[in-house]
Write an enzyme that holds these catalytic residues in place. Structure first.
Site, PDB file in Angstrom:
ATOM      1  N   GLY A   1     -12.857  -3.566   1.755  1.00 26.21           N
ATOM      2  CA  GLY A   1     -13.891  -4.439   1.220  1.00 26.21           C
ATOM      3  C   GLY A   1     -15.195  -3.668   1.076  1.00 26.21           C
ATOM      4  O   GLY A   1     -15.547  -2.871   1.952  1.00 26.21           O
TER       5      GLY A   1
ATOM      6  N   ASP B   1     -12.181  -6.404  -2.574  1.00 24.55           N
ATOM      7  CA  ASP B   1     -13.080  -7.545  -2.477  1.00 24.55           C
ATOM      8  C   ASP B   1     -14.453  -7.054  -2.035  1.00 24.55           C
ATOM      9  O   ASP B   1     -14.637  -5.875  -1.754  1.00 24.55           O
ATOM     10  CB  ASP B   1     -12.533  -8.584  -1.489  1.00 24.55           C
ATOM     11  CG  ASP B   1     -12.371  -8.013  -0.085  1.00 24.55           C
ATOM     12  OD1 ASP B   1     -13.354  -8.013   0.668  1.00 24.55           O
ATOM     13  OD2 ASP B   1     -11.257  -7.540   0.245  1.00 24.55           O
TER      14      ASP B   1
ATOM     15  N   MET C   1      -9.536  -2.076   8.374  1.00 25.31           N
ATOM     16  CA  MET C   1      -9.056  -2.487   9.693  1.00 25.31           C
ATOM     17  C   MET C   1      -8.201  -1.425  10.385  1.00 25.31           C
ATOM     18  O   MET C   1      -7.644  -1.704  11.450  1.00 25.31           O
ATOM     19  CB  MET C   1      -8.274  -3.803   9.577  1.00 25.31           C
ATOM     20  CG  MET C   1      -9.129  -4.970   9.092  1.00 25.31           C
ATOM     21  SD  MET C   1      -8.220  -6.534   8.972  1.00 25.31           S
ATOM     22  CE  MET C   1      -7.864  -6.870  10.706  1.00 25.31           C
ATOM     23  N   GLU C   2      -8.099  -0.224   9.802  1.00 27.88           N
ATOM     24  CA  GLU C   2      -7.235   0.801  10.384  1.00 27.88           C
ATOM     25  C   GLU C   2      -7.834   2.202  10.451  1.00 27.88           C
ATOM     26  O   GLU C   2      -7.556   2.957  11.389  1.00 27.88           O
ATOM     27  CB  GLU C   2      -5.905   0.908   9.590  1.00 27.88           C
ATOM     28  CG  GLU C   2      -5.024  -0.309   9.628  1.00 27.88           C
ATOM     29  CD  GLU C   2      -5.424  -1.365   8.599  1.00 27.88           C
ATOM     30  OE1 GLU C   2      -5.214  -2.557   8.876  1.00 27.88           O
ATOM     31  OE2 GLU C   2      -5.958  -0.977   7.532  1.00 27.88           O
TER      32      GLU C   2
ATOM     33  N   GLU D   1       0.808  -1.224   0.000  1.00 25.65           N
ATOM     34  CA  GLU D   1       0.000   0.000   0.000  1.00 25.65           C
ATOM     35  C   GLU D   1       0.842   1.276   0.000  1.00 25.65           C
ATOM     36  O   GLU D   1       0.318   2.359  -0.268  1.00 25.65           O
ATOM     37  CB  GLU D   1      -0.942  -0.001   1.210  1.00 25.65           C
ATOM     38  CG  GLU D   1      -1.987  -1.105   1.137  1.00 25.65           C
ATOM     39  CD  GLU D   1      -2.830  -1.217   2.389  1.00 25.65           C
ATOM     40  OE1 GLU D   1      -3.982  -1.668   2.285  1.00 25.65           O
ATOM     41  OE2 GLU D   1      -2.332  -0.869   3.483  1.00 25.65           O
TER      42      GLU D   1
ATOM     43  N   ILE E   1     -13.520  -9.015   7.159  1.00 24.54           N
ATOM     44  CA  ILE E   1     -14.906  -9.395   6.887  1.00 24.54           C
ATOM     45  C   ILE E   1     -14.954 -10.281   5.650  1.00 24.54           C
ATOM     46  O   ILE E   1     -14.558  -9.860   4.559  1.00 24.54           O
ATOM     47  CB  ILE E   1     -15.794  -8.145   6.686  1.00 24.54           C
ATOM     48  CG1 ILE E   1     -15.682  -7.206   7.896  1.00 24.54           C
ATOM     49  CG2 ILE E   1     -17.247  -8.561   6.461  1.00 24.54           C
ATOM     50  CD1 ILE E   1     -16.084  -7.819   9.218  1.00 24.54           C
TER      51      ILE E   1
END
Length: 234
Positions: free
Chosen positions: A82, A200, A176-177, A16, A156
């Site tokens: 996601g 995704d 997640m961040e 990233e 997820i």
């Protein structure tokens, strides 16, 4: 806020941030609390780039170090996410208008889901100026959505959970961040923004889609961040 803008750029994984790092100049490197930081310039603007690691604690530590040690006065979070709503496809861009931490739950004592007691908030609004400039800089180079991003220490990978997150918070995507970075910036009074590229659909195929599309999505997102800094040259 200081006259000189120093922008912190945070991604969770090497994939990233590596393309952004390749475009930086006059770079100095330092590792603090196990997190690699790179200080330099991007399109002539001062930046501090870091790969924080996956999850809310890693992201929080990174954001606070950027503010306290490196003196950044705005932060942009970049990376993959996601999708939890129909109509958002792989490699689409989501620019966050606000964050929520979907895994914070103190409902047994009367709080709404996502309520963070230290700041008494469920939603953390991103900076309107950064968000507007991100959108303008990206222009028609990618398919853009603005919306809520839901953060939690959980990958997820089932449609039911993704649907619940969307319905509960009207979220467009999950990560997640970002929500943790948003909380740190809110506490410090630092403006922040986020640009995410969809890797995704946060469903049962997510674990299969992610390895294939994550690198492509991360590269797309990094390109949008680079474009953001090029935008200031015009």
């Amino acid at each position: 806020m200081a006259d000189t803008i120093i922008t912190g750029i945070i991604g969770a994984m090497d994939v990233e941030v590596e393309n952004i790092a390749a475009k930086m100049q006059d770079t100095e490197h330092e590792v603090v609390s196990g997190i690699p930081f790179s200080k330099g310039t991007l399109s002539g603007r001062q930046v501090v780039l870091a790969r924080c690691g996956i999850g809310k604690v890693n992201a929080s530590v990174c954001a606070q170090i950027m503010i306290s040690l490196f003196g950044v006065n705005e932060i942009i979070n970049t990376g993959v996410a996601g999708a939890v709503i129909k109509g958002i496809k792989q490699n689409d861009i989501v620019i966050a208008e606000r964050f929520v931490q979907h895994d914070v739950d103190t409902t047994p004592i009367g709080d709404p889901v996502g309520f963070v007691s230290t700041v008494n908030k469920v939603f953390f609004e991103t900076d309107k100026g950064i968000t507007s400039r991100l959108r303008a800089a990206i222009g028609n180079k990618a398919r853009i959505h603005l919306g809520t991003v839901a953060t939690g220490d959980q990958f997820i990978a089932d449609k039911k959970t993704g649907k619940k997150i969307h319905e509960r918070f009207n979220a467009s995507a999950c990560d997640m961040e970002g929500g943790a970075i948003a909380q740190v910036c809110t506490l410090a009074g630092i403006p922040f923004g986020a640009v995410r590229c969809i890797s995704d659909s946060a469903d049962e195929k997510a674990h299969m889609d992610y390895p294939e599309f994550a690198a492509k999505a991360a590269a797309t997102c990094a390109a949008m961040v680079i474009e953001y800094f090029r935008y200031f040259e015009n």
